[in-house]
Design an enzyme around this catalytic site. Structure first.
Site, PDB file in Angstrom:
ATOM      1  N   CYS A   2       0.849  -1.188   0.000  1.00 41.06           N
ATOM      2  CA  CYS A   2       0.000   0.000   0.000  1.00 41.06           C
ATOM      3  C   CYS A   2       0.888   1.242   0.000  1.00 41.06           C
ATOM      4  CB  CYS A   2      -0.909  -0.002   1.220  1.00 41.06           C
ATOM      5  SG  CYS A   2      -1.839  -1.526   1.442  1.00 41.06           S
ATOM      6  N   TRP A  76      -4.268  -1.841  -0.684  1.00 41.42           N
ATOM      7  CA  TRP A  76      -4.411  -3.109  -1.406  1.00 41.42           C
ATOM      8  C   TRP A  76      -4.949  -4.097  -0.396  1.00 41.42           C
ATOM      9  CZ3 TRP A  76      -2.813  -8.203  -1.589  1.00 41.42           C
ATOM     10  CH2 TRP A  76      -2.884  -8.844  -2.840  1.00 41.42           C
ATOM     11  N   ASN A 102       0.379   0.370   6.683  1.00 41.38           N
ATOM     12  CA  ASN A 102       0.851  -0.669   5.774  1.00 41.38           C
ATOM     13  C   ASN A 102       1.355  -1.825   6.624  1.00 41.38           C
ATOM     14  OD1 ASN A 102       0.383   1.067   3.688  1.00 41.38           O
ATOM     15  ND2 ASN A 102       2.535   1.367   3.142  1.00 41.38           N
ATOM     16  N   GLU A 484      10.522 -16.339 -16.516  1.00 43.05           N
ATOM     17  CA  GLU A 484      10.267 -14.901 -16.479  1.00 43.05           C
ATOM     18  C   GLU A 484       9.342 -14.478 -17.611  1.00 43.05           C
ATOM     19  OE1 GLU A 484      10.427 -10.857 -15.322  1.00 43.05           O
ATOM     20  OE2 GLU A 484      10.593 -12.780 -14.305  1.00 43.05           O
ATOM     21  N   LYS A 488       5.742 -12.617 -17.001  1.00 44.08           N
ATOM     22  CA  LYS A 488       5.393 -11.318 -17.578  1.00 44.08           C
ATOM     23  C   LYS A 488       4.055 -11.381 -18.296  1.00 44.08           C
ATOM     24  CE  LYS A 488       8.147  -8.776 -15.989  1.00 44.08           C
ATOM     25  NZ  LYS A 488       7.964  -9.706 -14.920  1.00 44.08           N
ATOM     26  N   GLU A 491       1.132 -11.804 -15.789  1.00 46.54           N
ATOM     27  CA  GLU A 491       0.976 -10.626 -14.932  1.00 46.54           C
ATOM     28  C   GLU A 491       0.120  -9.552 -15.577  1.00 46.54           C
ATOM     29  OE1 GLU A 491       4.737  -9.717 -12.057  1.00 46.54           O
ATOM     30  OE2 GLU A 491       5.135  -9.602 -14.198  1.00 46.54           O
ATOM     31  N   HIS A 507       6.854 -36.234 -19.617  1.00 51.48           N
ATOM     32  CA  HIS A 507       6.508 -36.763 -18.298  1.00 51.48           C
ATOM     33  C   HIS A 507       5.173 -36.217 -17.809  1.00 51.48           C
ATOM     34  CE1 HIS A 507      10.361 -38.763 -17.935  1.00 51.48           C
ATOM     35  NE2 HIS A 507      10.958 -37.638 -18.319  1.00 51.48           N
ATOM     36  N   LYS A 607       3.503  -3.417  -6.515  1.00 50.28           N
ATOM     37  CA  LYS A 607       4.911  -3.326  -6.888  1.00 50.28           C
ATOM     38  C   LYS A 607       5.830  -3.876  -5.805  1.00 50.28           C
ATOM     39  CE  LYS A 607       8.291  -1.978  -9.548  1.00 50.28           C
ATOM     40  NZ  LYS A 607       8.555  -2.772 -10.774  1.00 50.28           N
TER      41      LYS A 607
END
Length: 612
Positions: A2, A76, A102, A484, A488, A491, A507, A607
């Protein structure tokens, strides 16, 4: 996670608070609110669910609120759904105390039940309101706001960054922190409190970082800091040296796109001071050859994208150092009874330097005797101050929630640390050391050249954006890079996406491949390219559509099998992920753009994660 902003001075507080909250929107939030106090109107609290603009319109840009003392917050949701009532600031039952918080109060239920037995009525579902009500209880006992804060903090357990105002203290703002960042700003027209320096950089560059257990009292003319026993503390001042324009879009449509394009320069700033006469020089991290040889095991601890940096580094470091390297999710590390002792080197990676899971894991590693090295971006952050050694990435502020340049600078800095340790240990041949250093020096220019021509990625994003599910496959460094790339995509586009080591397809995972499934095939790692091609053939045989990423050397071979091919320049194999990740970042960006997503502020994400 937050955002907190506080101001006391000679300006009308509300517009300052709204501006500070706007500069922290990138952190992620679902509600916003402010509390302002004036002599004539007393405590005025306004808050609302949704975007900050809803709050701003409600109070006409702050014009409706009178007073030069105030606090603001973007929330948040953790405890309680996102709505107007659960939004901050929270107010004590008598209406005299307002606070923003927070963090997580772990024993909030116990305190809440105790206060309810005393007749206190709660209005929200949050853990934060407990602090406001407990403050009122202790203030009624001692009639000193500072003493009441001290008593309150001794009773609560968990993490907190607090901004507090009280009707009986019309000229003072009180702050406290534990395991959640708070910054004090010293200005000409007043003084500031913030959870993120971007909130106050417009007003001052003169800041101090609060430490755990400290309490600060801010007035228009001074800031006094005390320890947990209310003994005065002298704080070191720091000058924020980055330009305020770094936190602006600068003509780009989104912060994420801007930060992707900034990566060549960010990497240049990371590597340039650390390469001298063909060798890696780390002035901030001194280790002798004897100390390096004493290391028997290495842990890399991180979360999210930083964890993926660790996954790439595991492959590279074990090759360069011939030492076992274990990559651990920070949220799991301290609960796994880790095998850390005084022969263990523990690397902690965090963009913000405030990631609570990572900080707790580092503390556990230190408790067990491990030597700690932090890789962070934010100077003066908690992890940076507590680690035995710290190396800064110097990436500059990153505003988009989905990291790009922070990831890239962490990755190249880890490569430099690996080379440095390999040089100390004598496990890297001189000719290979020289070749890698030369390749690192070329990296920014290669990336800059590639970024000048991104049309292929943009086209393929327009072709594939409507897929409901995507799979990234690769071997060795390509698998680590795929983690990664997949993150991305999910997200910011909300497409289901998974990354798999391509040798594992047979497998079980290959059962998910059906006609029309998009597979992003990563084949930049030369030593295993031929083995990898067989995996591409496998998914093609089951009807998958394949978009491939490879190097210029392998374009022709890949083109014979894949439906679409993107290439990046050749570099030394251990550095190939630094170039390869850029097309994956851009692909995610353009897919999200095609889908109309809020790229810089993806849903449910923040973030900086400062709660467990």
């Amino acid at each position: 996670m937050c955002g907190i902003i506080g101001y006391v001075g000679r300006q009308n507080a509300a517009p300052v608070l709204l501006d500070g909250l706007a500069r922290m929107e990138y952190r992620g939030y679902d509600s916003a609110g402010v509390a302002v106090r004036s002599e004539t109107r007393g405590l005025q609290v306004k808050k609302s669910k949704g975007r900050l603009q809803v709050l701003s319109d409600m109070i006409h840009g702050g014009a409706d609120l009178e007073g030069c003392l105030g606090i603001g917050h973007t929330r948040w949701a953790t405890h309680g759904e996102p709505n107007d009532i659960n939004a901050h600031p929270h107010v004590s039952e008598n209406g005299a105390i307002a606070l923003v918080h927070n963090g997580i109060i772990e024993n909030y239920l116990e305190i809440k039940e105790h206060l309810q037995k005393l007749g206190v009525v709660f209005t929200s579902d949050t853990d934060s309101e407990v602090v406001a009500q407990l403050l009122e209880y202790h203030y009624n006992e001692c009639h000193s706001m500072l003493e009441a804060v001290g008593r309150c903090l001794r009773r609560i357990e968990g993490s907190y960054a607090l901004g507090i105002i009280c009707a009986d203290y019309p000229n003072a703002l009180i702050a406290a922190r534990k395991d959640s960042p708070l910054i004090l700003g010293f200005g000409e027209d007043g003084n500031y409190l913030a959870s993120d320096v971007t909130a106050i950089i417009k007003h001052t560059r003169d800041v101090a970082y609060m430490d755990d257990g400290e309490i600060a009292v801010l007035t228009a003319d001074s800031i006094d800091v005390f320890d947990d026993e209310l003994v005065p503390v002298e704080k070191e001042h720091h000058q924020v040296d980055w330009d305020v324009s770094a936190a602006e879009k600068g003509g780009y449509p989104h912060f994420m796109f801007k930060e992707i394009m900034e990566q060549p320069e960010a990497i240049r700033k990371t590597i340039s001071p650390r390469l001298r006469d063909g060798r890696v020089v780390l002035d901030e991290f001194h280790m002798t050859a004897e100390e390096a040889r004493d290391i028997s095991r290495i842990f890399i601890i991180a979360c999210g994208s930083s964890y993926h940096v660790g996954m790439v580094s595991k492959y590279n470091w074990e090759r360069l150092l011939r030492r076992p390297v274990e990559v651990c999710l920070a949220s799991e590390f301290r609960y796994s009874d880790p095998l850390v002792d005084d022969h263990t080197l523990v690397i902690v990676i965090s963009q913000s330097g405030e990631t609570l899971d990572t900080m707790a894991a580092m503390r556990e590693a230190k408790r067990r005797g491990g030597k700690t090295l932090a890789i962070v971006n934010v100077v003066g952050s908690s992890i940076a101050r507590e680690a035995d050694h710290v190396l800064y990435t110097w990436a500059g502020p990153e505003i988009a929630v989905a990291t790009t340049k922070a990831y890239s600078t962490q990755l190249v800095l880890m490569d430099l640390v690996g080379l440095y340790l390999g040089d100390l240990l004598g496990t890297v041949a001189p000719e290979e050391h020289r070749a890698i250093v030369e390749a690192v020096e070329r990296l920014p220019e290669q990336m800059q050249t590639w970024l000048a021509h991104v049309e292929d990625v943009q086209y393929f994003a327009s072709r594939y954006f409507n897929h409901a599910s995507m799979f990234f496959i690769g071997r060795n460094l390509d698998y680590a890079m795929g983690l990664e790339g997949s993150l991305k995509l999910k997200e910011i586009s909300y497409i289901h996406s998974e990354a798999y080591a391509s040798g594992e397809l047979k497998h079980g995972t290959i059962s998910l491949i059906e006609p029309g499934t998009l597979v992003v095939a990563l084949g930049t790692y030369g030593p295993l390219f031929d083995k990898f091609i067989s995996n591409v053939v496998e998914v093609k045989a089951r009807g998958a559509e394949v978009m491939a990423l490879t190097t210029e050397d392998f374009r022709e071979k890949m083109g014979k099998t894949a439906d679409a091919v993107v290439t990046v320049p050749n570099t030394h194999p251990i550095l190939q992920p630094s170039l390869g990740v850029v097309p994956l970042q851009l692909f995610a960006y353009y897919v999200a753009l095609q889908r109309g997503c809020d790229i810089d502020k993806p849903r449910n994400l923040a973030k900086s994660v400062t709660v467990e």
